[in-house]
Design a protein around this motif. Structure first.
Motif: not given
Length: 452
Positions: A232-250, A356-360
Motif C-alpha cells: 500500500g505504498m501510495i497510502t503510506q507515502l500519503n501518511d508520510l506527507g510525501l506525495l507531490g507532482p514531482d514524483t513518477t510512479y512505476i 515527455a510529460h512524465v519525464a518533465g
C-alpha cells in the motif's frame, strides 16, 4: 554559424493538435524545430523523407540501462526471481567499467530503436565511481536522458525490504554539482528511490527530502505483484506527507481506488512497463485505469534481462493486454464494448508526448512543435512490413519495428542515418560483451563456492 536541416516530403505525425498531421516538410535550425508546413524552402541540408513517416522520438520513462550487459539472462523470471537472480546475483559484481559499457551500449540500443529520450533508473551505484561511469556512457551515446540516481545493490538484505541504508546524500549532491548544475542540458537528473516497504520510514523521508532539497524529480516502483503490491505504498507515502507532482510512479498494477485518487490529486505521473508486467507477474498494465483518473500514462521498457528493449513491443503489449482485459470482462458481463476502448492513437501518444510529460520534458520534446528540441525519427514505410500505408498511425504502432527506424535526430544531431548508427557500434558491442564475460564468470564462481 547557424546549422539547418530540412526534412522534406514526409508523412508527419506531429503529436501536436495545433500543428496536426500532414504530408510536408520540417525545418530544424540550431537544434530546434523551426517550422512544420506542407512546403518549406530553405538553405539547409536536405533529408529526403519521401516514403517515410516522421514522428517525434519515443520516450522511455523507466529503464535499468545497466542491465544491458546481462541481456536475456532471465527469460523465464518472475518478479520474485528477479530480486534473487539479478539484484542479489549480478548486481553486486558490477564494476564501474561494466556500468559504463552497459549504459553506452544500452543507450545506443535506444537510439537505434528510435527512443531519443530515456529515464535511466540507475540502482547500481555500488561505489562513487559507478554513477560517473553511467553518466559517461549516456553522454557518449548522445541520447537525451534523465539520469535517476539510485541506491547501491551489493546485498539484497541490506538494500531491499525494510532497508535502513539511504542513498548517500553527499554523493548525490556531488553528481548534481558535477554534471547537472544546469537543468537545461541534454542530460538531466532525478532520484530513483525505493520507497515504503522496501525501506524504513526514516530512509523514505530522507530520500524524498534530498530530492526536494536539490530540486530534482523522484521516480519509484509501486503497486507491483506480491512484492510492492501488498505494501500500500501510495497510502503510506500519503501518511508520510510525501506525495507531490514531482514524483513518477512505476507499474501501479495494484492500486486501490483511493490510491489512484491520491496520485491524481497530487499531480503525480505514471510509467507503465506492459511487457514486463504481464510476463513477470507484476499485474495487469493499468493503462485505462490511469486514463480514467485523468492521468497521462507513459510507456517504459524496464529490463532487457527479460524482454526486448524497443518501444514497438511495449506499444503492442499495452494495446493487446488492455483490450483483451476489457473484451473478456464485457464478454463475461454480456455487455457492449465501451467507447473508451484504447486506440492506436492513444498508444502513439503514450510513447511520445505522454512520455515527455512524465519525464518533465514536455516543453523540450515529445512532439514536433516549433520551438521544441529536434528529437525526430524517420520510419521507412516503403518496407513490406509497413507498405502499403493506409493509416500512418496504425503503420507506426501496429506494423513498424526496429528495422524501419531509418534516421534519428537528437537535439538536431543525426545519430542514425540510412539505418545505421553514427557511432562506433563495434567498440560498444566489444565493451558490453567483455562486461558480460566478466559478470557471468564471476556469478558462476560465486555459485560454485556457495555452501550447499
Amino acid at each position: 554559424m547557424s546549422t539547418r536541416t530540412l526534412i522534406k516530403g514526409g508523412q508527419i505525425l506531429s503529436m501536436d493538435g495545433n500543428v496536426g498531421d500532414l504530408r510536408g516538410d520540417l525545418l530544424i535550425e540550431d537544434g530546434k524545430i523551426a517550422d512544420v508546413r506542407p512546403e518549406i524552402s530553405a538553405d539547409a541540408e536536405v533529408i529526403d523523407a519521401s516514403g517515410f513517416i516522421v514522428i517525434p522520438g519515443f520516450v522511455d520513462t523507466h529503464r535499468h540501462t545497466w542491465e544491458a550487459a546481462i541481456r536475456g539472462c532471465a527469460p523465464n523470471a518472475t518478479l520474485d526471481d528477479y530480486f534473487v537472480d539479478i539484484l542479489d546475483t549480478f548486481a553486486p559484481l558490477y564494476r564501474a567499467q561494466d556500468v559504463y559499457a552497459a549504459n553506452l551500449a544500452g543507450a545506443l540500443e535506444c537510439l537505434n530503436a528510435g527512443i531519443t529520450t530515456v529515464v535511466d533508473w540507475s540502482h547500481i551505484n555500488n561505489t562513487p565511481e559507478h554513477p560517473d561511469a553511467a553518466i559517461k556512457g549516456l553522454q557518449e551515446a548522445g541520447i537525451r536522458a534523465q539520469y535517476a540516481y539510485g541506491s547501491a545493490n551489493t546485498s539484497l538484505a541490506d538494500y531491499w525490504f525494510e532497508s535502513k541504508i539511504a542513498i548517500p546524500g553527499d554523493d548525490v549532491r556531488r553528481i548534481r554539482d558535477t554534471y547537472f548544475s544546469s537543468d537545461t542540458g541534454l542530460l538531466t537528473m532525478a532520484l530513483a528511490t525505493r520507497g515504503p516497504g522496501f525501506c524504513v520510514d526514516d530512509v523514505v523521508r530522507s530520500e524524498w527530502a534530498l530530492a526536494r532539497e536539490l530540486g530534482i524529480p523522484i521516480t519509484v516502483h509501486v503497486g507491483m505483484g506480491r512484492v510492492a503490491g501488498r505494501f500500500g505504498m501510495i497510502t503510506q507515502l500519503n501518511d508520510l506527507g510525501l506525495l507531490g507532482p514531482d514524483t513518477t510512479y512505476i507499474h501501479c498494477c495494484y492500486f486501490s481506488e483511493d490510491e489512484w485518487r491520491l496520485v491524481a490529486d497530487s499531480g503525480g505521473t505514471i510509467s507503465i512497463a506492459p511487457q514486463i508486467e504481464v510476463q513477470m507477474g507484476h499485474g495487469w498494465p493499468p493503462v485505462m485505469k490511469s486514463i480514467e483518473h485523468g492521468l497521462r500514462p507513459s510507456l517504459s521498457i524496464d529490463v532487457v534481462t527479460t524482454a526486448p528493449g524497443d518501444m514497438f513491443t511495449q506499444i503492442r503489449s499495452a494495446f493487446g493486454t488492455e483490450r483483451a482485459r476489457v473484451n473478456a470482462e464485457c464478454w463475461q458481463a454480456n455487455v457492449d464494448i465501451p467507447e473508451t476502448m484504447l486506440t492506436a492513437q492513444d498508444m502513439l501518444e503514450m510513447a511520445t508526448v505522454n512520455g515527455a510529460h512524465v519525464a518533465g520534458l514536455e516543453a523540450r520534446t515529445g512532439s514536433l512543435t516549433p520551438g521544441k528540441q529536434a528529437d525526430v525519427v524517420l520510419l521507412d514505410a516503403r518496407m513490406l512490413n509497413m507498405a502499403p500505408v493506409i493509416d500512418p498511425v496504425t503503420a507506426v504502432t501496429l506494423c513498424a519495428d526496429v528495422s524501419n527506424v531509418d534516421t534519428v535526430l537528437v537535439d538536431g544531431v543525426v545519430v542514425k542515418r540510412g539505418g545505421q548508427l553514427v557511432a562506433d557500434v563495434a567498440a560498444a558491442r566489444a565493451g558490453v560483451e567483455a562486461a558480460r564475460d566478466f559478470l557471468v564468470e564471476q556469478a558462476a564462481q560465486r555459485q560454485t563456492a556457495a555452501p550447499v
